[in-house]
Design an enzyme around this catalytic site. Structure first.
Site, PDB file in Angstrom:
ATOM      1  N   HIS A  43      51.624 106.320 -19.407  1.00  0.00           N
ATOM      2  CA  HIS A  43      52.470 105.862 -18.314  1.00  0.00           C
ATOM      3  C   HIS A  43      53.575 104.987 -18.874  1.00  0.00           C
ATOM      4  CE1 HIS A  43      49.693 102.558 -19.076  1.00  0.00           C
ATOM      5  NE2 HIS A  43      50.559 101.738 -18.494  1.00  0.00           N
ATOM      6  N   ASP A  50      55.712 101.312 -17.686  1.00  0.00           N
ATOM      7  CA  ASP A  50      55.562 100.170 -16.780  1.00  0.00           C
ATOM      8  C   ASP A  50      56.793 100.081 -15.887  1.00  0.00           C
ATOM      9  OD1 ASP A  50      53.180  99.550 -18.031  1.00  0.00           O
ATOM     10  OD2 ASP A  50      54.089  98.082 -19.381  1.00  0.00           O
ATOM     11  N   HIS A 106      53.185 104.826 -22.956  1.00  0.00           N
ATOM     12  CA  HIS A 106      52.073 104.360 -23.778  1.00  0.00           C
ATOM     13  C   HIS A 106      50.748 104.678 -23.101  1.00  0.00           C
ATOM     14  CE1 HIS A 106      53.329 101.142 -21.019  1.00  0.00           C
ATOM     15  NE2 HIS A 106      52.101 100.635 -21.102  1.00  0.00           N
ATOM     16  N   ARG A 165      37.440  96.470 -26.221  1.00  0.00           N
ATOM     17  CA  ARG A 165      38.834  96.032 -26.349  1.00  0.00           C
ATOM     18  C   ARG A 165      39.198  95.234 -25.106  1.00  0.00           C
ATOM     19  NH1 ARG A 165      44.152  97.779 -25.131  1.00  0.00           N
ATOM     20  NH2 ARG A 165      45.637  97.179 -26.753  1.00  0.00           N
TER      21      ARG A 165
END
Length: 333
Positions: free
Chosen positions: A205, A207, A262, A272
């Site tokens: 996607h 941002d 990304h 993570r």
């Protein structure tokens, strides 16, 4: 998953009049250096993504927020669920948005308003809820200040006046900025049996906001897409920050800066944790290319829209959709 081979990855760099230092493939900008403004502009044009050091955010504050986030995500699901479902703020698990996107992720989405609604967390943290609020607010204040500094350096690099043309939108008391904590648990079975591809933690996607400030723990998973459509992994660095150009900044620079696509892939053995500040304008703010960047006969590539219109449209789409598509001007044939 398409990734550059190791030799190609190690030798990938920018050659367009750029003096920035690099670790493999990703621009690295030292904000304290005299030539950092030119480096920032080049990074936004070529990648829409870069790493910053000497950022001024206290390391102890980063560690304290990570500790608070780890404590929350280690709670039983029944406890975490008390902070959900996201509406849009609150706790979410696997489902990303209302349109069918899923990932190997759980998250907290919070408003950055100075008086956010933390009532959901009081029953979870008890007396510690106030400390959680304090740490989030202090962290957001620090990373917003850094984001504004970067935006003003970019304005200087583009010779835009006033130099707060971008940053004033984040500093506005009605700024529609948000803060997100993402936790990607270890995923022992990385291969999705249905298609043989690596399991996605968070799908590809861009941002929609102006700028995103990302920090994660020392676990790999983040990848960015290059202009040719290939993907490269971003080496983790728990003491530095990564900056994303958002869709709104791409529009305001009339496409000169690129909003980076990304994604995050799951990790088989390590969890993570990432913390992202999304700097957005006020809902009523009109988003359009800045007149000072429209040279000569150059036309706007985008229709003017308000941040509310764009945000509302983005919320209705899938992650991978081209959200700017509806707002692009079609060249006359």
């Amino acid at each position: 998953m398409v990734v550059l081979s190791k030799p190609a990855f190690e030798h990938f760099s920018i050659t367009k009049n750029c003096t920035a230092a690099f670790f493999p493939g990703i621009p690295l900008v030292d904000l304290s250096k005299p030539d950092s403004k030119a480096q920032l502009v080049n990074a936004c044009e070529e990648f829409g993504f870069f790493k910053v050091v000497n950022h001024g955010v206290p390391i102890h504050l980063i560690k304290e927020l990570e500790s608070e986030a780890a404590r929350f995500f280690s709670l039983p699901l029944s406890d975490k669920a008390k902070a959900g479902p996201p509406d849009p703020f609150g706790y979410g698990d696997k489902r990303i948005g209302p349109n069918g996107d899923v990932g190997w992720v759980e998250y907290l989405l919070l408003t950055t308003n100075t008086q956010p609604g933390y009532q959901k967390f009081a029953s979870i943290f008890g007396e510690a809820a106030e400390n959680f609020r304090r740490v989030v607010n202090e962290y957001v204040f620090a990373v917003r200040r850094m984001a504004c500094e970067i935006l003003e350096m970019l304005a200087d690099g583009l010779k835009i006046q006033p130099r707060n043309a971008f940053s004033k939108l984040l500093m506005d008391e009605k700024s529609d900025s948000v803060f997100r904590l993402n936790h990607y648990p270890p995923c022992p079975q990385l291969q999705d049996q249905s298609n043989g591809r690596n399991l996605i933690g968070f799908g590809e996607h861009t941002d929609p906001q102006i700028i995103s400030v990302l920090r994660s723990n020392n676990t790999s998973g983040l990848q960015i897409s290059l202009k040719d459509g290939s993907w490269i992994p971003v080496p983790p660095d728990q003491n530095s920050f990564f900056i994303n150009v958002g869709d709104s900044l791409q529009v305001m620079t009339n496409g000169r800066f690129k909003s980076v696509r990304h994604r995050v892939v799951a990790n088989s053995s390590k969890s993570r944790l990432s913390m992202i500040y999304f700097g957005g304008p006020p809902l009523s703010e009109k988003i359009a290319p800045l007149p000072s960047l429209m040279e000569g006969e150059e036309d706007s590539l985008y229709k003017e829209f308000t941040w509310f219109e764009y945000k509302n449209n983005a919320y209705k789409t899938r992650l991978a959709d081209n959200r700017l598509g509806l707002f692009e001007k079609i060249a006359a044939s």
